[in-house]
Write a protein that holds these residues in place. Structure first.
Motif, PDB file in Angstrom:
ATOM      1  N   GLN A 146      38.540 -29.049  -0.406  1.00 49.62           N
ATOM      2  CA  GLN A 146      39.212 -30.119  -1.148  1.00 49.62           C
ATOM      3  C   GLN A 146      39.573 -31.284  -0.244  1.00 49.62           C
ATOM      4  OE1 GLN A 146      42.512 -28.210  -3.351  1.00 49.62           O
ATOM      5  NE2 GLN A 146      41.084 -28.117  -5.067  1.00 49.62           N
ATOM      6  N   ASP A 147      39.147 -31.219   1.019  1.00 50.03           N
ATOM      7  CA  ASP A 147      39.348 -32.341   1.932  1.00 50.03           C
ATOM      8  C   ASP A 147      38.200 -33.343   1.761  1.00 50.03           C
ATOM      9  OD1 ASP A 147      41.515 -31.051   3.019  1.00 50.03           O
ATOM     10  OD2 ASP A 147      40.661 -30.815   5.029  1.00 50.03           O
ATOM     11  N   ALA A 148      38.422 -34.556   2.174  1.00 54.72           N
ATOM     12  CA  ALA A 148      37.339 -35.530   2.326  1.00 54.72           C
ATOM     13  C   ALA A 148      37.541 -36.205   3.677  1.00 54.72           C
ATOM     14  CB  ALA A 148      37.376 -36.559   1.203  1.00 54.72           C
ATOM     15  N   ALA A 159      41.364 -37.270   3.761  1.00 56.88           N
ATOM     16  CA  ALA A 159      42.224 -37.018   2.607  1.00 56.88           C
ATOM     17  C   ALA A 159      42.217 -35.522   2.327  1.00 56.88           C
ATOM     18  CB  ALA A 159      41.723 -37.792   1.383  1.00 56.88           C
ATOM     19  N   ASP A 160      43.351 -35.012   1.900  1.00 57.83           N
ATOM     20  CA  ASP A 160      43.500 -33.578   1.643  1.00 57.83           C
ATOM     21  C   ASP A 160      43.986 -33.417   0.209  1.00 57.83           C
ATOM     22  OD1 ASP A 160      44.285 -30.938   1.464  1.00 57.83           O
ATOM     23  OD2 ASP A 160      45.307 -30.895   3.393  1.00 57.83           O
ATOM     24  N   GLY A 161      43.070 -33.027  -0.671  1.00 62.81           N
ATOM     25  CA  GLY A 161      43.418 -32.900  -2.083  1.00 62.81           C
ATOM     26  C   GLY A 161      44.158 -31.609  -2.369  1.00 62.81           C
ATOM     27  N   SER A 309      43.279 -33.391   8.936  1.00 61.20           N
ATOM     28  CA  SER A 309      44.056 -32.774   7.862  1.00 61.20           C
ATOM     29  C   SER A 309      44.921 -31.663   8.450  1.00 61.20           C
ATOM     30  CB  SER A 309      43.123 -32.222   6.776  1.00 61.20           C
ATOM     31  OG  SER A 309      42.303 -31.192   7.300  1.00 61.20           O
ATOM     32  N   ASP A 310      45.859 -31.159   7.657  1.00 62.49           N
ATOM     33  CA  ASP A 310      46.783 -30.144   8.177  1.00 62.49           C
ATOM     34  C   ASP A 310      46.083 -28.823   8.453  1.00 62.49           C
ATOM     35  OD1 ASP A 310      46.363 -29.418   5.523  1.00 62.49           O
ATOM     36  OD2 ASP A 310      48.416 -28.736   5.218  1.00 62.49           O
ATOM     37  N   GLY A 311      44.843 -28.689   7.986  1.00 61.88           N
ATOM     38  CA  GLY A 311      44.075 -27.493   8.309  1.00 61.88           C
ATOM     39  C   GLY A 311      43.800 -27.375   9.799  1.00 61.88           C
ATOM     40  N   LEU A 312      43.865 -28.503  10.516  1.00 61.93           N
ATOM     41  CA  LEU A 312      43.775 -28.463  11.977  1.00 61.93           C
ATOM     42  C   LEU A 312      45.160 -28.241  12.586  1.00 61.93           C
ATOM     43  CD1 LEU A 312      42.124 -28.896  14.644  1.00 61.93           C
ATOM     44  CD2 LEU A 312      42.885 -31.280  14.535  1.00 61.93           C
ATOM     45  N   PRO A 348      42.668 -20.923   7.868  1.00 58.05           N
ATOM     46  CA  PRO A 348      43.083 -20.556   6.517  1.00 58.05           C
ATOM     47  C   PRO A 348      42.951 -21.704   5.509  1.00 58.05           C
ATOM     48  CG  PRO A 348      45.003 -20.881   7.930  1.00 58.05           C
ATOM     49  CD  PRO A 348      43.802 -20.971   8.811  1.00 58.05           C
ATOM     50  N   ASP A 349      42.815 -22.917   6.022  1.00 59.65           N
ATOM     51  CA  ASP A 349      42.747 -24.091   5.141  1.00 59.65           C
ATOM     52  C   ASP A 349      41.492 -24.891   5.512  1.00 59.65           C
ATOM     53  OD1 ASP A 349      43.432 -26.083   3.358  1.00 59.65           O
ATOM     54  OD2 ASP A 349      45.163 -26.826   4.500  1.00 59.65           O
ATOM     55  N   ASN A 350      41.140 -25.842   4.677  1.00 60.86           N
ATOM     56  CA  ASN A 350      40.039 -26.752   4.992  1.00 60.86           C
ATOM     57  C   ASN A 350      40.412 -27.555   6.245  1.00 60.86           C
ATOM     58  OD1 ASN A 350      40.098 -27.595   1.491  1.00 60.86           O
ATOM     59  ND2 ASN A 350      39.018 -25.904   2.439  1.00 60.86           N
TER      60      ASN A 350
HETATM   61 MN    MN Z   1      45.227 -28.879   3.778  1.00 61.52          MN
END
Ligand code: MN
Length: 399
Positions: A146-148, A159-161, A309-312, A348-350
């Motif tokens: 869901q990231d772009a 962007a993190d949807g 994004s916060d996935g990093l 755990p996240d994109n």
């Molecule tokens: Mn995220």
């Protein structure tokens, strides 16, 4: 208070006004507002009578008024015991400072914009170039991305949807800003153009993701020729590596960040807080929440930017991020290595990263084009993924 039925020890409003250094008019107002009711009101004459013990409270009201605290909040503070009152004043002041910071940025932007015309012309001699790479990875746990993430010679964006329509939402937000890439932006028009783009992006997000709970964060940097316009909302981040220093240049719009700013929790507590993902601002196209920070940022040759994004950042510590960004040979290596760190941490996240280097145009012209070795993997499921290069792309920025 005042139930003793005796006036013993009570003072008239005139004497109390003198002692508290408040005017009688102010005391009457505070009574009417419920901030400082008199100890007793004479039932016959209607005269207000005050107890000496109320002096301290009256002075506190006066000081809080001088601080600019709204009356409703003062009413709450004077009803609290000292430790709670202290915490409340601290929280109020943290909020004031953050409001001032936002206005300071706007003022700086306007100054920069008004001075911009001359600056753009000056900088035409020293043409700068942007070298960039972008990657968006689904990670190891989520089923979809869901990231772009997007990078070009004029625009860097992550962007993190979130919510059921999170993927389309993040793609719509980045897509709206890509429209700005194609138009010439005179310095005097930049703030208006960005403001309009934010409104359009909000609308596009709502159209793309009708679900009530859907929206997206957005951190975007638009290259104007000599400067970068930064638009930011949510918890995606931009960092700058300059002269060996690495710092976050965006402010997370999260509940825990606000709590840290207000002195309620520590940074360490924020990292493990159960509500650490809760956004207080995001792009959803619904009124009241779509207020990004907009700032004009001066760039220098040698700057390296990271958008992510916060996935990093939720799984890779800031020191590891810094070391990787500082040590990578180029943007494409940085993006690949950062994504690798997140994947090794379980992803755990994109995970989305954009890295861009600012170079002088001459430097860029003589540099060797980096190969497109090592795709960053499962590129985003969004419409922007086609432009998310695994390898390096380079272009001159002074279009
Ligand atoms: Mn995220």
């Amino acid at each position: 208070m005042g139930e003793s039925g005796t006036d013993e020890g009570l003072t008239t409003i005139g004497a109390f006004a003198k002692a508290s250094r408040l005017s009688q008019k102010a005391l009457r107002l505070y009574d009417e507002l419920g901030l400082l009711p008199p100890a007793r009101v004479d039932p016959v004459t209607g005269y207000r009578l005050y107890a000496p013990a109320q002096l301290e409270q009256a002075r506190l009201v006066a000081w809080l008024r001088r601080l600019g605290m709204p009356l409703a909040r003062i009413r709450a503070v004077v009803g609290m015991d000292a430790p709670d009152a202290a915490a409340e004043v601290r929280a109020y002041w943290a909020r004031v400072e953050s409001d001032v910071a936002a206005r300071r940025e706007l003022a700086a932007f306007l100054v920069g914009q008004l001075e911009g015309e001359g600056r753009e012309m000056e900088n035409n001699d020293e043409r700068l170039a942007v070298r960039y790479a972008a990657s968006s990875d689904t990670g190891l746990v989520r089923e979809s991305n869901q990231d772009a993430a997007y990078a070009s010679s004029r625009l860097l964006a992550v962007a993190d949807g979130f919510g059921a329509g999170g993927g389309p939402a993040s793609a719509a937000a980045v897509g709206t800003f890509r429209e700005l890439e194609r138009s010439a932006l005179p310095p005097g028009e930049l703030l208006n153009a960005l403001d309009e783009a934010v409104v359009r992006a909000g609308r596009a997000v709502r159209e793309a993701a009708a679900e009530e709970d859907s929206g997206t964060t957005l951190t975007a940097m638009l290259w104007t020729g000599s400067r970068l316009a930064l638009v930011h909302i949510g918890d995606t981040r931009a960092y700058l590596l300059r002269d060996g220093d690495f710092f976050q240049i965006t402010h997370d719009h999260t509940l825990v960040r606000t709590m840290v700013d207000e002195g309620r929790i520590s940074a360490a507590e924020a990292a493990s807080h159960p509500q650490r993902d809760l956004l207080i601002r995001a792009l959803s196209g619904r009124a009241g929440v779509d207020r990004p920070d907009v700032r004009l940022h001066d760039v220098r040759t040698g700057d390296r930017y990271l958008l992510c994004s916060d996935g990093l950042t939720s799984v890779v510590g800031e020191e590891d991020v810094r070391r990787t960004v500082a040590g990578a040979a180029g943007p494409e290596a940085a993006v690949r290595e950062l994504t690798g760190l997140a994947l090794r941490a379980g992803a755990p996240d994109n995970v989305s990263c954009v890295v861009a280097d600012i170079e002088s145009a001459e430097e860029a012209g003589s540099a060797e084009q980096a190969g497109s070795a090592g795709s960053a993997g499962k590129a985003g499921s969004t419409g922007d993924a086609g432009d998310v290069a695994g390898g390096a792309t380079r272009a001159t920025g002074a279009a």
